[in-house]
Design a protein around this motif. Structure first.
Motif, PDB file in Angstrom:
ATOM      1  N   PRO A 308      16.668  -4.379  14.254  1.00 33.56           N
ATOM      2  CA  PRO A 308      17.140  -5.748  13.724  1.00 33.56           C
ATOM      3  C   PRO A 308      15.969  -6.612  13.377  1.00 33.56           C
ATOM      4  CG  PRO A 308      18.447  -5.114  15.717  1.00 33.56           C
ATOM      5  CD  PRO A 308      17.049  -4.345  15.750  1.00 33.56           C
ATOM      6  N   PRO A 309      15.981  -7.325  12.218  1.00 31.93           N
ATOM      7  CA  PRO A 309      14.890  -8.309  11.657  1.00 31.93           C
ATOM      8  C   PRO A 309      14.394  -9.204  12.783  1.00 31.93           C
ATOM      9  CG  PRO A 309      16.604  -8.004  10.292  1.00 31.93           C
ATOM     10  CD  PRO A 309      17.098  -7.493  11.320  1.00 31.93           C
ATOM     11  N   GLU A 310      15.214  -9.650  13.654  1.00 39.53           N
ATOM     12  CA  GLU A 310      14.844 -10.675  14.614  1.00 39.53           C
ATOM     13  C   GLU A 310      13.944 -10.245  15.874  1.00 39.53           C
ATOM     14  OE1 GLU A 310      19.446  -9.820  15.792  1.00 39.53           O
ATOM     15  OE2 GLU A 310      17.936  -9.872  13.894  1.00 39.53           O
ATOM     16  N   PHE A 311      13.997  -8.709  15.938  1.00 40.89           N
ATOM     17  CA  PHE A 311      13.036  -8.240  16.770  1.00 40.89           C
ATOM     18  C   PHE A 311      11.976  -7.279  16.490  1.00 40.89           C
ATOM     19  CE2 PHE A 311      17.550  -8.407  18.915  1.00 40.89           C
ATOM     20  CZ  PHE A 311      17.152  -9.395  20.097  1.00 40.89           C
ATOM     21  N   ARG A 312      11.748  -7.200  14.829  1.00 45.98           N
ATOM     22  CA  ARG A 312      10.659  -6.406  14.414  1.00 45.98           C
ATOM     23  C   ARG A 312       9.279  -6.972  14.803  1.00 45.98           C
ATOM     24  NH1 ARG A 312      13.716  -5.992   8.753  1.00 45.98           N
ATOM     25  NH2 ARG A 312      15.410  -4.522   9.223  1.00 45.98           N
ATOM     26  N   ASP A 313       8.947  -8.408  15.085  1.00 47.80           N
ATOM     27  CA  ASP A 313       7.781  -8.450  15.545  1.00 47.80           C
ATOM     28  C   ASP A 313       7.340  -7.811  16.892  1.00 47.80           C
ATOM     29  OD1 ASP A 313       7.503  -9.919  13.469  1.00 47.80           O
ATOM     30  OD2 ASP A 313       7.910 -12.222  14.276  1.00 47.80           O
ATOM     31  N   TYR A 314       8.179  -7.405  17.680  1.00 45.19           N
ATOM     32  CA  TYR A 314       7.903  -6.673  18.863  1.00 45.19           C
ATOM     33  C   TYR A 314       7.197  -5.207  18.739  1.00 45.19           C
ATOM     34  CZ  TYR A 314      10.380 -10.299  21.530  1.00 45.19           C
ATOM     35  OH  TYR A 314      10.986 -11.453  22.415  1.00 45.19           O
ATOM     36  N   ALA A 315       7.596  -4.781  17.548  1.00 42.29           N
ATOM     37  CA  ALA A 315       7.251  -3.404  17.120  1.00 42.29           C
ATOM     38  C   ALA A 315       5.990  -3.205  16.907  1.00 42.29           C
ATOM     39  CB  ALA A 315       8.381  -2.892  15.944  1.00 42.29           C
ATOM     40  N   VAL A 316       5.183  -1.934  17.717  1.00 44.24           N
ATOM     41  CA  VAL A 316       3.802  -1.446  17.314  1.00 44.24           C
ATOM     42  C   VAL A 316       3.950  -0.258  16.418  1.00 44.24           C
ATOM     43  CG1 VAL A 316       1.889  -0.798  18.480  1.00 44.24           C
ATOM     44  CG2 VAL A 316       3.359  -2.779  19.390  1.00 44.24           C
ATOM     45  N   ALA A 317       2.982  -0.218  15.534  1.00 46.70           N
ATOM     46  CA  ALA A 317       2.572   1.230  14.993  1.00 46.70           C
ATOM     47  C   ALA A 317       1.997   2.169  15.732  1.00 46.70           C
ATOM     48  CB  ALA A 317       2.033   0.952  13.662  1.00 46.70           C
ATOM     49  N   SER A 318       2.660   2.620  16.782  1.00 54.85           N
ATOM     50  CA  SER A 318       2.078   3.159  18.254  1.00 54.85           C
ATOM     51  C   SER A 318       1.970   4.893  17.835  1.00 54.85           C
ATOM     52  CB  SER A 318       3.256   2.975  19.168  1.00 54.85           C
ATOM     53  OG  SER A 318       4.526   3.361  18.785  1.00 54.85           O
ATOM     54  N   ILE A 319       2.742   5.446  16.911  1.00 59.52           N
ATOM     55  CA  ILE A 319       2.417   6.897  17.344  1.00 59.52           C
ATOM     56  C   ILE A 319       1.260   7.414  16.545  1.00 59.52           C
ATOM     57  CG2 ILE A 319       3.518   9.076  16.244  1.00 59.52           C
ATOM     58  CD1 ILE A 319       6.314   7.746  16.033  1.00 59.52           C
ATOM     59  N   SER A 320       0.563   8.343  17.392  1.00 61.08           N
ATOM     60  CA  SER A 320      -0.729   8.815  16.805  1.00 61.08           C
ATOM     61  C   SER A 320      -0.512   9.316  15.408  1.00 61.08           C
ATOM     62  CB  SER A 320      -1.044   9.681  17.993  1.00 61.08           C
ATOM     63  OG  SER A 320      -1.210   9.165  19.214  1.00 61.08           O
ATOM     64  N   ASP A 321      -1.908   9.204  14.850  1.00 61.00           N
ATOM     65  CA  ASP A 321      -1.833   9.467  13.346  1.00 61.00           C
ATOM     66  C   ASP A 321      -1.667  10.958  13.226  1.00 61.00           C
ATOM     67  OD1 ASP A 321      -4.357  10.277  14.762  1.00 61.00           O
ATOM     68  OD2 ASP A 321      -5.508   9.233  13.209  1.00 61.00           O
TER      69      ASP A 321
END
Length: 357
Positions: A308-321
């Motif tokens: 949800p938009p209100e929680f997207r700031d918690y997300a990390v581009a975490s998966i190894s390339d």
């Protein structure tokens, strides 16, 4: 998917580690390229000539472990990648229901090769240490890192551990030079022992883990708490947030992680996987609880459009390339550069359910 293991040919008598360079250098630890095609490159170094089934341009700067008898080479440290990790053992004393690296009984001691590779790492590298359970070999592991930091204090290490093997005997050691250069990534799946022990497949694991946290606290160790979100613990996440706030306030980060469809999780996927597009509320509650109590919390392995938009700031581009992929529809997404995407082996029908932002 970026290949980490390559076919190789070498006449060397034993496995060796070398850094690949585009041209000859004065460093005897480097091998330089003699020729390259789109499918193969020829290299020359202290161990003689060897070939790798990959073009030079994609390998220059990599640190590789060439095993002549196995006719393969492992790209231990890829140049310019923030996702390098060393699998130091496949042994483990837990049997997690969703384990992505199912344990083996045998152990191949390759610490000597790993130490050589780390000495060749790029300046300021943070190198992952994973398993299995690395601390089953606590002595050799810490000794290797201590030697490395004596010569390469610029290096950092992120070590994944189940937290079952820390005690007073190694507290002083962990409080020394190792303290600032190691982050321990340790899982906690629930605030109550029965549920945590069920998920890790080991009676008494929760109690032993809490004891380990006490020793790590005394040592001033840096801790990233990790929680994979499953059907089993989804509704317990808010309670876990409160537990962390009251009992583990010294952690650097709490990482809530999406499930990886590999290893044991693959055959249990339907029972373990949570579709967060439809059932994000318990996760949102946990994020709110953590934020309320000042716990630094992040979301790993979840595409932004599933949050949800209100929680997207918690997300990390975490998966190894090397194991990350996106759906074709993601090509035009304005948020792609900051999105975790999916694991390469995520079910196709779920990968296709994206909504470009």
């Amino acid at each position: 998917m970026i290949p980490l293991v390559l076919n190789a040919e070498s006449d060397a008598e034993a496995p060796f580690v070398t850094r690949l360079a585009s041209r000859r250098s004065a460093d005897p630890r480097e091998s330089f390229c003699l020729s390259s095609t789109p499918t193969q490159s020829l290299w020359c170094g202290m161990e003689g000539l060897f070939t790798l089934a990959h073009p030079m341009d994609a390998l220059t700067g990599d640190v590789v472990l060439v095993d002549p008898s196995a006719r393969r080479a492992e790209r231990l440290l890829r140049a310019g990648s923030p996702h390098n990790s060393l699998l130091v053992t496949e042994q483990c004393d837990q049997l997690c229901v969703m384990c992505s690296q199912p344990p083996k009984k045998t152990h191949r001691d390759r610490f000597e090769h790993f130490e050589t590779a780390c000495r060749l790492a790029e300046q300021g590298s943070v190198i992952g240490i994973t398993g299995g359970e690395p601390t089953l070999h606590m002595g050799p592991l810490l000794a290797m890192i201590e030697r490395l930091l004596a010569d390469r204090p610029d290096l950092g290490f992120h070590i994944l551990s189940n937290g079952q093997h820390f005690d007073a005997a190694n507290t002083a050691r962990l409080a020394g030079r190792l303290r600032t250069n190691i982050v321990w990534g340790i899982p906690l799946y629930a605030a109550d022992a029965p549920l945590h022990d069920h998920i890790v497949g080991k009676p008494g694991a929760f109690e032993r883990l809490i004891a380990s946290f006490a020793h790590l606290l005394v040592a001033g160790a840096r801790i990233e708490l990790r929680t994979v979100m499953l059907e089993d613990n989804l509704d317990a996440l808010a309670g876990l947030a409160r537990f962390v706030a009251h009992n583990l306030p010294h952690i650097e980060q709490w990482s809530l992680m999406g499930l990886e469809n590999i290893g044991f999780a693959r055959r249990r996927w339907d029972a373990l996987h949570v579709d967060l597009r439809a059932r994000f509320a318990p996760v949102g509650n946990a994020l709110d609880q953590a934020s309320l109590y000042g716990v630094p919390v992040r979301l790993f392995n979840i595409p932004l459009c599933h949050i949800p938009p209100e929680f997207r700031d918690y997300a990390v581009a975490s998966i190894s390339d090397w194991k990350q992929r996106f759906a074709p529809a993601c090509e035009g997404c304005a948020a792609r550069a900051n999105c975790a995407g999916f694991f390469e082996w995520h079910p196709d029908h779920l990968v296709e359910k994206v909504v470009p932002l």
